[in-house]
Design a protein around this motif. Structure first.
Motif, PDB file in Angstrom:
ATOM      1  N   ASN A  23       0.806  -1.221   0.000  1.00 51.14           N
ATOM      2  CA  ASN A  23       0.000   0.000   0.000  1.00 51.14           C
ATOM      3  C   ASN A  23       0.842   1.275   0.000  1.00 51.14           C
ATOM      4  OD1 ASN A  23      -2.200  -1.614  -0.085  1.00 51.14           O
ATOM      5  ND2 ASN A  23      -2.923  -1.181   1.991  1.00 51.14           N
ATOM      6  N   SER A  93      -6.726   0.033  -6.554  1.00 51.27           N
ATOM      7  CA  SER A  93      -5.785   1.124  -6.255  1.00 51.27           C
ATOM      8  C   SER A  93      -5.353   1.873  -7.501  1.00 51.27           C
ATOM      9  CB  SER A  93      -4.552   0.615  -5.533  1.00 51.27           C
ATOM     10  OG  SER A  93      -4.643  -0.712  -5.231  1.00 51.27           O
ATOM     11  N   ARG A 121     -17.404   0.539  -2.647  1.00 51.69           N
ATOM     12  CA  ARG A 121     -16.172   1.299  -2.368  1.00 51.69           C
ATOM     13  C   ARG A 121     -16.234   2.560  -3.201  1.00 51.69           C
ATOM     14  NH1 ARG A 121     -11.016  -2.643  -1.427  1.00 51.69           N
ATOM     15  NH2 ARG A 121     -10.121  -0.707  -0.696  1.00 51.69           N
ATOM     16  N   PRO A 122     -16.988   3.547  -2.722  1.00 50.84           N
ATOM     17  CA  PRO A 122     -17.179   4.760  -3.515  1.00 50.84           C
ATOM     18  C   PRO A 122     -15.902   5.589  -3.644  1.00 50.84           C
ATOM     19  CG  PRO A 122     -18.191   5.002  -1.346  1.00 50.84           C
ATOM     20  CD  PRO A 122     -17.651   3.614  -1.418  1.00 50.84           C
ATOM     21  N   ASP A 124     -16.323   9.073  -4.189  1.00 51.08           N
ATOM     22  CA  ASP A 124     -16.877  10.434  -4.182  1.00 51.08           C
ATOM     23  C   ASP A 124     -15.912  11.448  -3.559  1.00 51.08           C
ATOM     24  OD1 ASP A 124     -17.533   8.730  -1.934  1.00 51.08           O
ATOM     25  OD2 ASP A 124     -18.591  10.435  -1.073  1.00 51.08           O
ATOM     26  N   HIS A 126     -12.637  11.449  -3.574  1.00 48.98           N
ATOM     27  CA  HIS A 126     -11.574  11.764  -4.547  1.00 48.98           C
ATOM     28  C   HIS A 126     -12.091  12.813  -5.539  1.00 48.98           C
ATOM     29  CE1 HIS A 126      -9.376   7.722  -3.944  1.00 48.98           C
ATOM     30  NE2 HIS A 126     -10.482   7.580  -3.260  1.00 48.98           N
ATOM     31  N   PHE A 160     -14.289  11.902   5.529  1.00 51.31           N
ATOM     32  CA  PHE A 160     -13.762  10.695   6.172  1.00 51.31           C
ATOM     33  C   PHE A 160     -12.275  10.618   5.816  1.00 51.31           C
ATOM     34  CE2 PHE A 160     -12.633   6.246   6.290  1.00 51.31           C
ATOM     35  CZ  PHE A 160     -13.226   5.820   7.479  1.00 51.31           C
ATOM     36  N   PRO A 161     -11.415  10.183   6.743  1.00 49.91           N
ATOM     37  CA  PRO A 161      -9.973  10.160   6.418  1.00 49.91           C
ATOM     38  C   PRO A 161      -9.612   9.008   5.477  1.00 49.91           C
ATOM     39  CG  PRO A 161     -10.343   9.357   8.664  1.00 49.91           C
ATOM     40  CD  PRO A 161     -11.694   9.788   8.138  1.00 49.91           C
ATOM     41  N   GLU A 188      -2.179   7.093   7.927  1.00 54.41           N
ATOM     42  CA  GLU A 188      -1.461   5.828   7.778  1.00 54.41           C
ATOM     43  C   GLU A 188       0.023   6.059   7.461  1.00 54.41           C
ATOM     44  OE1 GLU A 188      -4.558   6.018   7.435  1.00 54.41           O
ATOM     45  OE2 GLU A 188      -5.474   4.071   7.760  1.00 54.41           O
ATOM     46  N   ARG A 330     -16.406  -7.324   4.600  1.00 54.43           N
ATOM     47  CA  ARG A 330     -15.127  -7.937   4.971  1.00 54.43           C
ATOM     48  C   ARG A 330     -15.254  -9.143   5.899  1.00 54.43           C
ATOM     49  NH1 ARG A 330      -9.641  -4.468   4.895  1.00 54.43           N
ATOM     50  NH2 ARG A 330      -9.190  -5.240   2.830  1.00 54.43           N
TER      51      ARG A 330
END
Ligand code: UD1
Length: 416
Positions: A23, A93, A121-122, A124, A126, A160-161, A188, A330
């Motif tokens: 990642n 990704s 997994r939106p 929006d 971005h 949201f982070p 992160e 998940r």
């Protein structure tokens, strides 16, 4: 389709070296587009997601080669801003290429991304950030087209982070005119690594690892050689591998501080954790206690280590509760673990794991990357033989999990 055949019940013991973080390396590969030069990335993992990212960059016109574990990327020959739909579908990704390609060309075209089937997994966050930076976003026939004749810095507050949104904004803002401030950012370690890489290339970014990131746009970047941070999720997976077999493992080339949320839960379960510089040792007792886990953005407990910990909790002698806050889908591995004899009940975002006498080897199916890794771990602890099918998901994030686990005493083979 390949599979893993695991003969369970072997206590793991030994030492493992941890490769660079998937990642962290993926956004850094995207960032090389901005440098327009040759980049050397050391100690790079040869996992499927990295190979897919490499294929996408090659298709855009970049020249890329491997020299052992060093990835050499020359982005000076890039010509295209149109990312192949087929490759994007292989990996969610790939969305982080948008920020870099817009930064380079003022234009980008990409299809809606694929990757792990983890529910909605939106993207929006971005896209709304891009709009604030003067980018026109149009969505047609499953494609996103971004265009900007004047990419400019902006003040952006994330609802949201989000990890991906934070990275995409950093990439788009690096060469933009003026300053960008991102509030409520993801914290992160992979975000800090992206900042460090970009700054090594001449970018002016500060604040990564805190809730606010400041980016002063620069005119151009230069080439660098860079060593990406170790993969905290692979490290966590191998700590759990030792714990689930009541063994002991020493991990080399890790940053213990990146793993605190994971190691503190393993300690709560009864394991002993010994930290040193770039090294962690886990020693497991015979009996482990149940623990409760809530997944959260960093520095909270990572969703990417939820399934592996669920496998471990199936072998503990008390009830545990997991709350999954990030991705609603998940818990897929839970249903495969139940087929192995686990006593798990799932209700929405909550999973309740009760003690079970033992896990029993059977054929199970990896449905996503981390859930697949969890099934391998369960197989290490199970009686008899476990066959994990559809291991392509696992190979997206683990170069050779079977080889690593064999080196510390597991009986696991890959078969066609
Ligand atoms: C990254 C990681 C992934 C990890 C996840 C959370 C990479 C390549 N992937 O994924 O392994 O599981 O962080 O730690 O680094 N969200 C929105 N709108 C958006 C973006 C996100 O609602 O525009 C939501 C998502 O649906 C999810 C949450 O935010 O519920 C977290 O997503 P995000 O942090 O963006 O994860 P990724 O960057 O996709």
């Amino acid at each position: 389709m390949s599979k893993y055949i695991i003969h369970g019940g072997k206590r793991l013991e030994g030492e493992l070296h941890i490769d660079a973080s998937k990642n962290a390396v993926l956004p850094i590969i995207a960032a090389t587009i901005l440098s327009g030069n040759t980049t050397y990335l050391y100690n790079c993992p040869r996992i499927v997601d990295v190979e897919t990212m490499v294929d996408i960059l090659k298709q855009l016109g970049c020249k890329i080669k491997w020299d052992n574990k060093t990835l050499i990327i020359d982005t000076s020959t890039i010509q295209s801003y149109d990312i192949s739909e087929q490759l994007v579908r292989k990996m969610r990704s790939s969305i982080i290429l948008l920020g870099a390609i817009i930064g380079k060309f003022g234009k980008a075209k990409i299809s809606y991304p694929g990757g792990c089937p983890l529910g909605a997994r939106p993207i929006d966050l971005h896209l709304s950030a891009f709009k604030k930076m003067g980018i026109t976003v149009t969505e047609e026939h499953g494609f996103i087209i971004c265009e900007s004749s004047h990419l400019r810095g902006a003040k952006i507050n994330l609802d949201f982070p989000s990890v991906g949104a934070t990275e995409n904004i950093m990439l788009a803002a690096t060469l933009a005119a003026g300053d960008t401030i991102i509030y409520n950012t993801a914290r992160e370690p992979e975000i800090v690594d992206l900042q460090n890489y970009l700054n090594a290339c001449g970018a002016k970014i500060s604040g990564a690892g805190t809730e606010t990131i400041y980016i002063q746009g620069v005119k151009r970047l230069h080439s660098v050689s860079y060593k990406v941070i170790p993969d905290r999720i692979i490290a966590g997976t191998y700590l759990v591998a030792a714990a689930i077999t009541r063994g002991t493992v020493t991990l080399k080339d890790v940053y213990p501080s990146h793993l605190r949320a994971i190691t503190s839960k393993l300690e709560e379960a009864g394991c002993t954790i010994v930290e040193d510089v770039n090294q962690i040792t886990l020693i497991s007792p015979k009996e482990l206690k149940g623990v409760n886990i809530t997944t959260e953005p960093y520095p909270g407990y990572p969703t990417d280590m939820q399934s592996q910990m669920m496998a471990l909790l199936c072998t503990c002698n008390e009830m545990s509760i997991i709350k999954e806050n990030l991705f609603e889908a998940r818990f897929k591995a839970a249903y495969e673990l139940i087929r192995m004899g686990a006593n798990i009940s799932v209700e929405g975002r909550i999973a309740i794991i009760k003690p079970t006498a033992f896990l029993m080897g059977t054929t199970v199916y990896a449905e996503d990357l981390r859930g697949g890794a969890a099934l391998v771990l369960a197989g290490l602890a199970a009686r008899g033989t476990t066959v994990v099918e559809d291991i392509e998901h696992i190979k997206r994030g683990y170069q050779d999990i079977a080889l690593d686990l064999r080196s510390i005493g597991a009986s696991i083979q890959e078969r066609e």
